[in-house]
Design a protein around this motif. Structure first.
Motif, mmCIF file in Angstrom:
data_model
loop_
_atom_site.group_PDB
_atom_site.id
_atom_site.type_symbol
_atom_site.label_atom_id
_atom_site.label_comp_id
_atom_site.label_asym_id
_atom_site.label_seq_id
_atom_site.Cartn_x
_atom_site.Cartn_y
_atom_site.Cartn_z
ATOM 1 N N GLY A 18 0.906 -1.190 0.041
ATOM 2 C CA GLY A 18 -0.114 0.006 0.024
ATOM 3 C C GLY A 18 0.967 1.329 -0.159
ATOM 4 N N THR A 19 0.442 2.188 0.536
ATOM 5 C CA THR A 19 1.058 3.607 0.688
ATOM 6 C C THR A 19 1.259 3.821 1.901
ATOM 7 O OG1 THR A 19 -0.028 4.200 -1.460
ATOM 8 C CG2 THR A 19 1.063 6.130 -0.206
ATOM 9 N N LEU A 20 2.334 4.664 2.454
ATOM 10 C CA LEU A 20 2.702 5.171 3.857
ATOM 11 C C LEU A 20 2.901 6.512 3.424
ATOM 12 C CD1 LEU A 20 3.337 4.843 6.654
ATOM 13 C CD2 LEU A 20 5.741 4.244 6.012
ATOM 14 N N PHE A 21 2.123 7.375 4.110
ATOM 15 C CA PHE A 21 2.035 9.010 3.869
ATOM 16 C C PHE A 21 2.776 9.553 5.071
ATOM 17 C CE2 PHE A 21 0.046 12.899 4.535
ATOM 18 C CZ PHE A 21 0.649 13.820 3.658
ATOM 19 N N LEU A 22 3.931 10.271 5.017
ATOM 20 C CA LEU A 22 4.679 10.788 6.062
ATOM 21 C C LEU A 22 4.482 12.191 6.103
ATOM 22 C CD1 LEU A 22 7.946 8.398 6.327
ATOM 23 C CD2 LEU A 22 5.759 8.106 7.378
ATOM 24 N N ASP A 23 3.686 12.759 6.732
ATOM 25 C CA ASP A 23 3.404 14.168 6.897
ATOM 26 C C ASP A 23 4.458 14.776 7.693
ATOM 27 O OD1 ASP A 23 2.207 16.733 6.213
ATOM 28 O OD2 ASP A 23 0.439 16.295 7.248
ATOM 29 N N GLU A 24 4.810 16.058 7.693
ATOM 30 C CA GLU A 24 5.711 16.613 8.566
ATOM 31 C C GLU A 24 6.914 16.071 8.361
ATOM 32 O OE1 GLU A 24 4.395 19.219 11.656
ATOM 33 O OE2 GLU A 24 2.677 18.759 11.612
ATOM 34 N N ILE A 25 7.566 15.718 7.286
ATOM 35 C CA ILE A 25 8.676 14.833 7.232
ATOM 36 C C ILE A 25 10.084 15.567 7.601
ATOM 37 C CG2 ILE A 25 9.248 15.521 4.887
ATOM 38 C CD1 ILE A 25 9.726 11.857 6.360
ATOM 39 N N ALA A 26 9.871 16.748 7.455
ATOM 40 C CA ALA A 26 10.897 17.775 8.237
ATOM 41 C C ALA A 26 10.981 17.643 9.605
ATOM 42 C CB ALA A 26 10.643 19.301 7.928
ATOM 43 N N GLU A 27 10.039 17.109 10.372
ATOM 44 C CA GLU A 27 10.232 16.849 11.793
ATOM 45 C C GLU A 27 11.036 15.485 12.104
ATOM 46 O OE1 GLU A 27 9.420 19.433 13.663
ATOM 47 O OE2 GLU A 27 8.802 20.495 11.876
ATOM 48 N N LEU A 28 11.634 14.866 11.257
ATOM 49 C CA LEU A 28 12.151 13.581 11.505
ATOM 50 C C LEU A 28 13.417 13.831 12.006
ATOM 51 C CD1 LEU A 28 11.242 10.315 10.937
ATOM 52 C CD2 LEU A 28 12.631 10.703 8.917
ATOM 53 N N PRO A 29 13.774 13.358 12.947
ATOM 54 C CA PRO A 29 15.236 13.756 13.592
ATOM 55 C C PRO A 29 16.413 13.024 12.961
ATOM 56 C CG PRO A 29 13.901 11.987 15.126
ATOM 57 C CD PRO A 29 12.930 12.537 14.040
ATOM 58 N N LEU A 30 17.498 13.679 12.909
ATOM 59 C CA LEU A 30 18.715 13.222 12.193
ATOM 60 C C LEU A 30 19.057 11.819 12.180
ATOM 61 C CD1 LEU A 30 20.785 16.610 12.300
ATOM 62 C CD2 LEU A 30 19.907 15.680 10.229
ATOM 63 N N THR A 31 18.957 11.364 13.529
ATOM 64 C CA THR A 31 19.390 10.194 13.988
ATOM 65 C C THR A 31 18.581 9.083 13.251
ATOM 66 O OG1 THR A 31 17.958 10.155 15.830
ATOM 67 C CG2 THR A 31 20.239 10.928 15.954
ATOM 68 N N MET A 32 17.073 9.385 12.880
ATOM 69 C CA MET A 32 16.218 8.576 12.189
ATOM 70 C C MET A 32 16.405 8.459 10.566
ATOM 71 S SD MET A 32 14.078 6.120 12.879
ATOM 72 C CE MET A 32 12.705 5.331 11.857
#
Length: 485
Positions: A257-271
């Motif tokens: 299916g589809t995974l929608f990651l909103d506000e991707i800019a908030e993803l920490p650098l470690t992740m």
């Protein structure tokens, strides 16, 4: 035949198990006594040919099932039922030893359809019940996941189809119809509230994964320390407080299916490097686990921030940015597409009318007020204003003044509404300090709302968004300001 079979059983060291004397009489007796399950073979007349069960073999081999039944070895014979039915029979058999087994009796037939023997397999009923409970729990878990997926895939969003009356949105939808059929990653950008998730859902429904789940996740809503386990899942006992049975991650749930990651800019650098690896390889590994799990997930990311600037500031990984930005889509703000303002407001009002059984409609003045407003909150703000207008409007015709009252406290300058349209005295010239000016404007405003509500303080307070007590106090304090004009 048995002797031949024994000679063929060898270990990797090429010597017979029997030469090692592992399967001696003592071991065989233990196997028979300690095994709770059984296998037996009978001929077409119900005579026991071979039995592997927790009683002495000599007591059963060569006997007929009817004879064994007379001794009270068991209450009922599944073998007899299978011979009579000429088909497999399954049932519970209780023995005089206090054991209960779930027995399956299967007739073996020759080429003419005649029964030549019956094979019985039995499973200890307690084990069977435990297995059934495990399967039931597993089914319940699967049903829970299915309900979650169904909910997320077909969320009750009345505005899930994008409005495309403006040239900009028509061009975007045209491009989407092409790129949706690919498996490439998509990055949707645009101001907050422009409808990025609506676009993502539209892409999913027109994609090759349309039959799979659509899983929307806001990266800012998940604590940083839980992101890895939420994304990739974990095995039982991976960390304190973890589910003993483990838990699948979002990539597993969104498989095919589809995974929608909103506000991707908030993803920490470690992740970020861990997400990049999944995008590159299509493989994940649960936290605390060693097994590699293949996934087939279409990723759509979205943000209202400038990722290029974040890359220059070392706040976002350069390699991940380019991996996400394969197919970019930028949604313009609502103020730049007035055709969509009119279409969206009508769609929202239609939905609210159906939801609350109303018959509200916009006047021409109301539509003009919508077009003259800048909508800093974009589609989300428009939707909220329409709902408030429909619910609080005193009659079915939603007019100009109602919209002005419910513009969420925005200033006249922000809404581009002139004072001549908004205030009753369009040629009035005010003098004095800013504080006195604002006090006089507030007084006129309150008087105007009270006039609309026929002096009903409760209704006026609701329209003004303040408590009744505060309105009483303001009426008292502003009386002199109104009279001085």
């Amino acid at each position: 035949m048995v002797t031949k079979y024994r000679k063929e059983i060898t270990t990797s060291s090429n010597y017979s198990i029997y030469e090692k004397n592992i399967l001696n009489n003592t071991t065989m007796n233990r196997i028979v006594k300690e095994n709770t399950n059984s296998i037996s073979i009978l001929d077409a007349y119900g005579n026991v040919l071979l039995v592997f069960i927790g009683v002495k073999v000599g007591n059963l081999v060569g006997r007929n099932v009817k004879e064994i039944g007379k001794y009270g070895m068991y209450e009922v014979s599944m073998s007899e039922k299978a011979i009579k039915a000429h088909s497999t029979v399954i049932g519970v058999v209780n023995s005089r030893f206090g054991t209960s087994q779930v027995v399956s009796s299967t007739p073996i037939k020759d080429e003419n359809g005649n029964i030549i023997m019956v094979i019985n397999t039995a499973l200890d009923k307690q084990l069977y019940d435990n297995l059934k409970m495990t399967l039931k729990d597993g089914k319940a878990t699967n049903e829970t996941f299915k309900k979650v997926i169904d909910y997320l895939s077909d969320a009750n969003i009345p505005y899930e189809t994008p409005v495309a009356e403006s040239p900009q949105m028509r061009e975007i939808i045209k491009n989407i119809d092409t790129i949706a059929k690919t498996h490439s990653t998509i990055l949707i950008t645009g101001e907050s509230g422009t409808g990025k998730e609506v676009i993502a859902r539209y892409i999913h429904k027109h994609s090759l994964q349309a039959e799979g789940p659509f899983i929307p996740i806001n990266c800012a809503s998940i604590p940083h320390e839980l992101l890895e386990s939420e994304f990739f899942g974990y095995v039982g006992g991976a960390f304190t407080g973890a589910n003993p049975q483990g838990k699948p991650g979002l990539f597993e749930i969104a498989n095919n299916g589809t995974l929608f990651l909103d506000e991707i800019a908030e993803l920490p650098l470690t992740m970020q490097p861990k997400l990049l690896r999944v995008l590159e390889s299509g493989e994940i590994k649960r936290v605390g686990g060693t097994d590699i799990i293949r996934t087939n997930v279409r990723l759509i990311a979205a943000t209202n921030k400038d990722l290029k600037t974040m890359v220059r500031q070392n706040l976002f990984r350069n390699d991940l940015y380019y991996r996400l930005n394969v197919l970019p889509i930028n949604i313009p703000p609502l103020r730049e597409r007035p055709e969509d303002i009119v279409a969206l407001s009508k769609r929202f009002l239609e939905y609210i009318n159906k939801k609350y059984n109303l018959k509200k409609r916009f006047t021409e003045q109301a539509i003009n007020a919508f077009l003259n407003y800048s909508w800093p909150g974009n589609v989300r703000e428009l939707r909220n204003v329409v709902e408030r207008l429909a619910i609080t409007s005193p009659d079915d015709n939603i007019g100009n003044i109602n919209i002005h009252l419910l513009l969420d406290g925005n200033s006249l300058e922000e809404s581009n509404i002139t004072t001549g349209t908004y205030l009753p005295h369009e040629n009035k010239i005010y003098q004095g300090t800013l504080k006195s000016f604002l006090k006089k404007v507030e007084a006129e405003y309150i008087k105007q709302v009270l006039d609309i509500c026929n002096g009903k303080v409760g209704e006026a307070a609701k329209l003004l968004g303040i408590h009744r007590t505060m309105l009483y106090r303001k009426i008292k304090n502003n009386t002199k300001a109104i009279d001085s004009q």
